[in-house]
Design a protein around this motif. Structure first.
Motif, PDB file in Angstrom:
ATOM      1  N   GLY A 226       0.809  -1.223   0.000  1.00 19.93           N
ATOM      2  CA  GLY A 226       0.000   0.000   0.000  1.00 19.93           C
ATOM      3  C   GLY A 226       0.837   1.266   0.000  1.00 19.93           C
ATOM      4  N   ASP A 227       1.893   1.321   0.839  1.00 18.40           N
ATOM      5  CA  ASP A 227       2.701   2.542   0.907  1.00 18.40           C
ATOM      6  C   ASP A 227       3.525   2.756  -0.359  1.00 18.40           C
ATOM      7  OD1 ASP A 227       4.385   0.277   1.890  1.00 18.40           O
ATOM      8  OD2 ASP A 227       5.911   1.850   2.031  1.00 18.40           O
ATOM      9  N   ASP A 228       3.781   1.671  -1.102  1.00 25.26           N
ATOM     10  CA  ASP A 228       4.561   1.791  -2.341  1.00 25.26           C
ATOM     11  C   ASP A 228       3.777   2.481  -3.445  1.00 25.26           C
ATOM     12  OD1 ASP A 228       6.635   0.387  -1.117  1.00 25.26           O
ATOM     13  OD2 ASP A 228       5.841  -1.553  -1.783  1.00 25.26           O
ATOM     14  N   GLN A 229       2.457   2.586  -3.267  1.00 27.50           N
ATOM     15  CA  GLN A 229       1.614   3.201  -4.289  1.00 27.50           C
ATOM     16  C   GLN A 229       1.484   4.714  -4.106  1.00 27.50           C
ATOM     17  OE1 GLN A 229      -1.921   0.828  -5.403  1.00 27.50           O
ATOM     18  NE2 GLN A 229      -1.126  -0.771  -4.056  1.00 27.50           N
ATOM     19  N   ASP A 230       2.167   5.247  -3.100  1.00 26.91           N
ATOM     20  CA  ASP A 230       2.224   6.701  -2.907  1.00 26.91           C
ATOM     21  C   ASP A 230       3.417   7.246  -3.683  1.00 26.91           C
ATOM     22  OD1 ASP A 230       0.039   6.672  -1.154  1.00 26.91           O
ATOM     23  OD2 ASP A 230       1.332   6.319   0.593  1.00 26.91           O
ATOM     24  N   PRO A 231       3.203   8.223  -4.565  1.00 31.24           N
ATOM     25  CA  PRO A 231       4.333   8.774  -5.335  1.00 31.24           C
ATOM     26  C   PRO A 231       5.388   9.394  -4.423  1.00 31.24           C
ATOM     27  CG  PRO A 231       2.234   9.460  -6.274  1.00 31.24           C
ATOM     28  CD  PRO A 231       1.924   8.836  -4.945  1.00 31.24           C
ATOM     29  N   MET A 232       6.645   9.125  -4.747  1.00 27.29           N
ATOM     30  CA  MET A 232       7.774   9.679  -4.011  1.00 27.29           C
ATOM     31  C   MET A 232       8.677  10.443  -4.977  1.00 27.29           C
ATOM     32  SD  MET A 232       7.011   8.622  -0.993  1.00 27.29           S
ATOM     33  CE  MET A 232       8.458   8.941   0.000  1.00 27.29           C
ATOM     34  N   GLY A 233       9.223  11.541  -4.516  1.00 29.15           N
ATOM     35  CA  GLY A 233      10.020  12.407  -5.374  1.00 29.15           C
ATOM     36  C   GLY A 233      11.352  11.788  -5.782  1.00 29.15           C
ATOM     37  N   ILE A 234      11.774  12.134  -6.982  1.00 31.42           N
ATOM     38  CA  ILE A 234      13.104  11.790  -7.483  1.00 31.42           C
ATOM     39  C   ILE A 234      13.617  13.014  -8.231  1.00 31.42           C
ATOM     40  CG2 ILE A 234      12.178  10.762  -9.618  1.00 31.42           C
ATOM     41  CD1 ILE A 234      14.554   8.793  -9.545  1.00 31.42           C
ATOM     42  N   ALA A 235      14.919  13.233  -8.181  1.00 33.70           N
ATOM     43  CA  ALA A 235      15.494  14.378  -8.878  1.00 33.70           C
ATOM     44  C   ALA A 235      16.884  14.026  -9.385  1.00 33.70           C
ATOM     45  CB  ALA A 235      15.575  15.588  -7.951  1.00 33.70           C
ATOM     46  N   VAL A 236      17.250  14.633 -10.499  1.00 35.86           N
ATOM     47  CA  VAL A 236      18.620  14.544 -10.999  1.00 35.86           C
ATOM     48  C   VAL A 236      19.162  15.970 -11.035  1.00 35.86           C
ATOM     49  CG1 VAL A 236      20.161  13.803 -12.834  1.00 35.86           C
ATOM     50  CG2 VAL A 236      18.069  12.511 -12.378  1.00 35.86           C
ATOM     51  N   ASN A 237      20.189  16.211 -10.227  1.00 38.70           N
ATOM     52  CA  ASN A 237      20.828  17.527 -10.173  1.00 38.70           C
ATOM     53  C   ASN A 237      22.021  17.542 -11.127  1.00 38.70           C
ATOM     54  OD1 ASN A 237      19.083  18.372  -8.027  1.00 38.70           O
ATOM     55  ND2 ASN A 237      20.341  17.204  -6.605  1.00 38.70           N
ATOM     56  N   PHE A 238      22.017  18.501 -12.035  1.00 38.01           N
ATOM     57  CA  PHE A 238      23.108  18.656 -12.995  1.00 38.01           C
ATOM     58  C   PHE A 238      23.975  19.848 -12.585  1.00 38.01           C
ATOM     59  CE2 PHE A 238      19.832  16.386 -15.292  1.00 38.01           C
ATOM     60  CZ  PHE A 238      20.556  15.398 -15.949  1.00 38.01           C
ATOM     61  N   ASP A 239      25.264  19.604 -12.426  1.00 41.90           N
ATOM     62  CA  ASP A 239      26.220  20.654 -12.079  1.00 41.90           C
ATOM     63  C   ASP A 239      27.096  20.932 -13.294  1.00 41.90           C
ATOM     64  OD1 ASP A 239      25.430  20.885  -9.314  1.00 41.90           O
ATOM     65  OD2 ASP A 239      26.375  18.931  -9.006  1.00 41.90           O
ATOM     66  N   PHE A 240      26.800  22.029 -13.985  1.00 44.34           N
ATOM     67  CA  PHE A 240      27.530  22.366 -15.207  1.00 44.34           C
ATOM     68  C   PHE A 240      28.905  22.939 -14.881  1.00 44.34           C
ATOM     69  CE2 PHE A 240      23.257  22.074 -16.803  1.00 44.34           C
ATOM     70  CZ  PHE A 240      23.423  21.541 -18.074  1.00 44.34           C
ATOM     71  N   ILE A 241      29.879  22.514 -15.663  1.00 50.15           N
ATOM     72  CA  ILE A 241      31.249  23.015 -15.571  1.00 50.15           C
ATOM     73  C   ILE A 241      31.536  23.896 -16.794  1.00 50.15           C
ATOM     74  CG2 ILE A 241      33.679  22.327 -15.432  1.00 50.15           C
ATOM     75  CD1 ILE A 241      32.515  19.549 -14.377  1.00 50.15           C
ATOM     76  N   LEU A 242      31.094  23.434 -17.962  1.00 51.57           N
ATOM     77  CA  LEU A 242      31.224  24.168 -19.225  1.00 51.57           C
ATOM     78  C   LEU A 242      29.878  24.163 -19.940  1.00 51.57           C
ATOM     79  CD1 LEU A 242      34.588  22.628 -20.559  1.00 51.57           C
ATOM     80  CD2 LEU A 242      34.263  24.942 -19.654  1.00 51.57           C
ATOM     81  N   PRO A 243      29.518  25.218 -20.652  1.00 50.19           N
ATOM     82  CA  PRO A 243      30.326  26.391 -20.978  1.00 50.19           C
ATOM     83  C   PRO A 243      30.421  27.410 -19.846  1.00 50.19           C
ATOM     84  CG  PRO A 243      28.140  26.583 -21.946  1.00 50.19           C
ATOM     85  CD  PRO A 243      28.209  25.232 -21.310  1.00 50.19           C
ATOM     86  N   GLU A 244      29.743  27.136 -18.717  1.00 46.67           N
ATOM     87  CA  GLU A 244      29.748  28.059 -17.598  1.00 46.67           C
ATOM     88  C   GLU A 244      29.332  27.268 -16.363  1.00 46.67           C
ATOM     89  OE1 GLU A 244      28.194  32.172 -18.275  1.00 46.67           O
ATOM     90  OE2 GLU A 244      26.643  31.504 -16.864  1.00 46.67           O
TER      91      GLU A 244
END
Length: 199
Positions: free
Chosen positions: A69-87
């Motif tokens: 039952g608890d697995d059917q509750d949406p949980m957040g996921i994120a991908v953080n991108f740390d740019f080096i170039l071009p800035e």
């Protein structure tokens, strides 16, 4: 006149380099998620404006055997991108993971859905634009339960697009601007000296 003073930085391909971090639900409640980098971290690509590249970014899976039952509750996921170039800068693609159970539990799966692409703006005028979108996936599908484990997970693909390159001042314009500032400083100093001598 301004059009003569500004040029696109895209005379040659723009090198894009970024590291990434996946942040997902690691404990109950909710479907417990595991992940592993596939792409180089950081990754590097050379793109011209209007070009894009698609590549496998990371693998996602669960070791759980059943969607509760608890697995059917949406949980957040994120991908953080740390740019080096071009800035140097950052951008995040966010979404949700959830366990899905249909036909009275006959078929079960993990589902990953992203909220949309992320944009990274760069350059002195903020008009350079890189867009990153990630693929929605289902993982660990099984009958009467989840087929848990890394082997039955899914590969999440990233599409990196250079929407527009940054506009920068032409090198000759920068030099002329620097000379003009030096000249203005010289004139101001002479005026100040002339003013002081009359007092």
């Amino acid at each position: 006149m301004l059009a003569l003073l500004l040029v696109s930085a895209g005379a040659q391909a723009t090198q894009i380099q970024a590291g990434y971090t996946v942040v997902a639900n690691e404990t109950d409640p909710g479907l417990v998620i595991e992940n592993m980098d596939i792409a180089s971290n950081p990754f590097t690509f050379d793109l011209d404006p209007g070009d894009s590249v698609t590549f496998d970014l990371f693998k996602i899976w669960t070791n759980e055997g059943t969607v509760n039952g608890d697995d059917q509750d949406p949980m957040g996921i994120a991908v953080n991108f740390d740019f080096i170039l071009p800035e140097v800068g950052g951008s995040t693609v966010s979404g949700d993971t959830v366990g899905n159970s249909v036909l009275f539990g006959l078929y079960q799966e993990g589902m990953l859905t992203w909220n949309g692409p992320a944009d990274f703006f760069y350059g002195p005028f903020g008009d350079g634009q890189i867009q990153i979108s990630l693929s929605d996936e289902t993982f660990n599908e099984g009958l009467f339960g989840l087929d848990g484990g890394k082997r039955n997970g899914a590969r999440v693909a990233a599409t990196l697009s250079l929407i527009a390159d940054a506009t920068v001042a032409a090198p000759g314009t920068i030099a002329m601007f620097a000379l003009a500032l030096v000249g203005l400083g010289f004139v101001a100093r002479r005026r100040r000296s002339g003013f002081d001598s009359t007092i």
